[in-house]
Write an enzyme that holds these catalytic residues in place. Structure first.
Site, PDB file in Angstrom:
ATOM      1  N   LYS A  44      -2.675  -2.024  -2.962  1.00 58.72           N
ATOM      2  CA  LYS A  44      -3.700  -1.164  -2.397  1.00 58.72           C
ATOM      3  C   LYS A  44      -3.439   0.186  -2.749  1.00 58.72           C
ATOM      4  O   LYS A  44      -2.521   0.748  -2.448  1.00 58.72           O
ATOM      5  CB  LYS A  44      -4.128  -1.252  -0.965  1.00 58.72           C
ATOM      6  CG  LYS A  44      -5.063  -0.454  -0.525  1.00 58.72           C
ATOM      7  CD  LYS A  44      -5.591  -0.800   1.131  1.00 58.72           C
ATOM      8  CE  LYS A  44      -6.575   0.137   1.361  1.00 58.72           C
ATOM      9  NZ  LYS A  44      -7.223  -0.479   2.531  1.00 58.72           N
TER      10      LYS A  44
ATOM     11  N   GLU B   9       0.770  -1.156  -0.031  1.00 57.71           N
ATOM     12  CA  GLU B   9      -0.083   0.084   0.142  1.00 57.71           C
ATOM     13  C   GLU B   9       0.852   1.254   0.034  1.00 57.71           C
ATOM     14  O   GLU B   9       1.106   1.967   1.106  1.00 57.71           O
ATOM     15  CB  GLU B   9      -1.046  -0.189   1.340  1.00 57.71           C
ATOM     16  CG  GLU B   9      -2.005   1.223   1.076  1.00 57.71           C
ATOM     17  CD  GLU B   9      -2.666   1.534   2.582  1.00 57.71           C
ATOM     18  OE1 GLU B   9      -3.806   2.290   2.332  1.00 57.71           O
ATOM     19  OE2 GLU B   9      -2.617   0.395   3.300  1.00 57.71           O
TER      20      GLU B   9
END
Length: 296
Positions: free
Chosen positions: A213, A176
């Site tokens: 992400k 992420e």
């Protein structure tokens, strides 16, 4: 669900991944948003008991197990807790929901326009415990604040290095490198970010899969090359501070990305709601987010 079944669910499932992983400093804010004031708890144990009660209410809501939520990201204390007499991971899997665990230990100070992850000294023990709990994957967050090539490259390099460590432990890493949606140079920075991500993906060994992400990009479809890369299991989007409606509208323009929202999922839930009100509010958000995730 075994690992093979969970892999297939995440790769092909029609729905989204719920982010239920607020921790540490973000927990009081999450509780206040839910209608629990600071005076209703004292100390970390009571604070985390309150947030676990909220998460348990979400997980046990009938709409949460409707099939539209295919995964859920947990904080370590939530993983360690129980829901209806089962471990949280088992309670999720019983509802057809694949469990992930947040593994980062917070953000370092900003440098070169980015905040890397603090040293993950607790990671080996947490990975071992997570495997024992039957978790499927992990999530770890860095933040990019400007289109600085040095900072962006450092963030992505760290994410992939730790991701390989996680994969070696038998878990699916969700990388992420969040791009701050308030950054004025985000469009240019996302070009740099994609290039660095593609380098990292190309360097992975054959057959090694990761998840990504990412902030919903300024340019619709921007992350298509990563979505289609053979080493990527799934690309998910964070809401990044957008409202549910705004995040869903933007996400629907990005085929192949599915949601992994926290604020966008939970923002209208309140402790004082009746069960019918709570379930109706949560169900409405789930329908909206799942619809945007499947729009492409």
């Amino acid at each position: 669900m075994n690992t093979e079944e969970m892999t297939a669910k995440i790769a092909n499932g029609q729905g989204f991944i719920a982010a239920l992983d607020q921790s540490g400093g973000s927990t009081p804010k999450a509780l206040r948003g839910y209608g629990v004031e600071d005076g209703e708890w004292s100390g970390d144990d009571e604070m985390f008991a309150q947030i676990h009660a909220m998460r348990s209410r979400v997980i046990t809501s009938p709409c949460f197990g409707s099939g539209k939520v295919i995964g859920a990201i947990l904080f370590e204390r939530t993983m360690d807790g129980s829901v209806e007499g089962k471990t949280t991971a088992d309670a999720l899997k019983a509802r057809g929901i694949v469990p992930f665990i947040k593994v980062d230990q917070g953000l370092a100070d900003e440098e070169n326009g980015a905040q890397m992850m603090k040293p993950l000294d607790k990671l080996p023990a947490l990975l071992e415990k997570s495997v024992g709990h039957g978790m499927f994957g992990t999530k770890m967050r860095s933040v990019i604040k400007s289109a600085n090539p040095v900072g962006i490259a450092a963030v992505v390099e760290q994410q992939f290095a730790v991701g390989n460590q996680i994969a070696d432990a038998g878990l699916m890493p969700m990388l992420e490198p969040e791009y701050d949606i308030t950054a004025g140079d985000r469009e240019a920075g996302e070009d740099i970010l994609l290039a660095e991500i593609m380098k990292g993906l190309d360097a992975l060994s054959e057959g090694r899969k990761v998840m990504l992400k990412l902030s919903i990009p300024v340019k619709a479809g921007h992350y298509a090359p990563a979505i289609n890369h053979p080493n990527v299991l799934r690309v998910v989007a964070l809401s990044g501070g957008f409202s549910t409606d705004d995040a869903c509208e933007r996400l629907a323009k990005n085929p192949g990305m599915i949601a992994s929202f926290s604020r966008g999922l939970l923002q209208d839930l309140r402790k004082g709601q009746s069960d019918d009100e709570f379930d109706g509010t949560l169900g409405s958000a789930i329908e909206k987010i799942a619809g945007a995730s499947c729009a492409g």
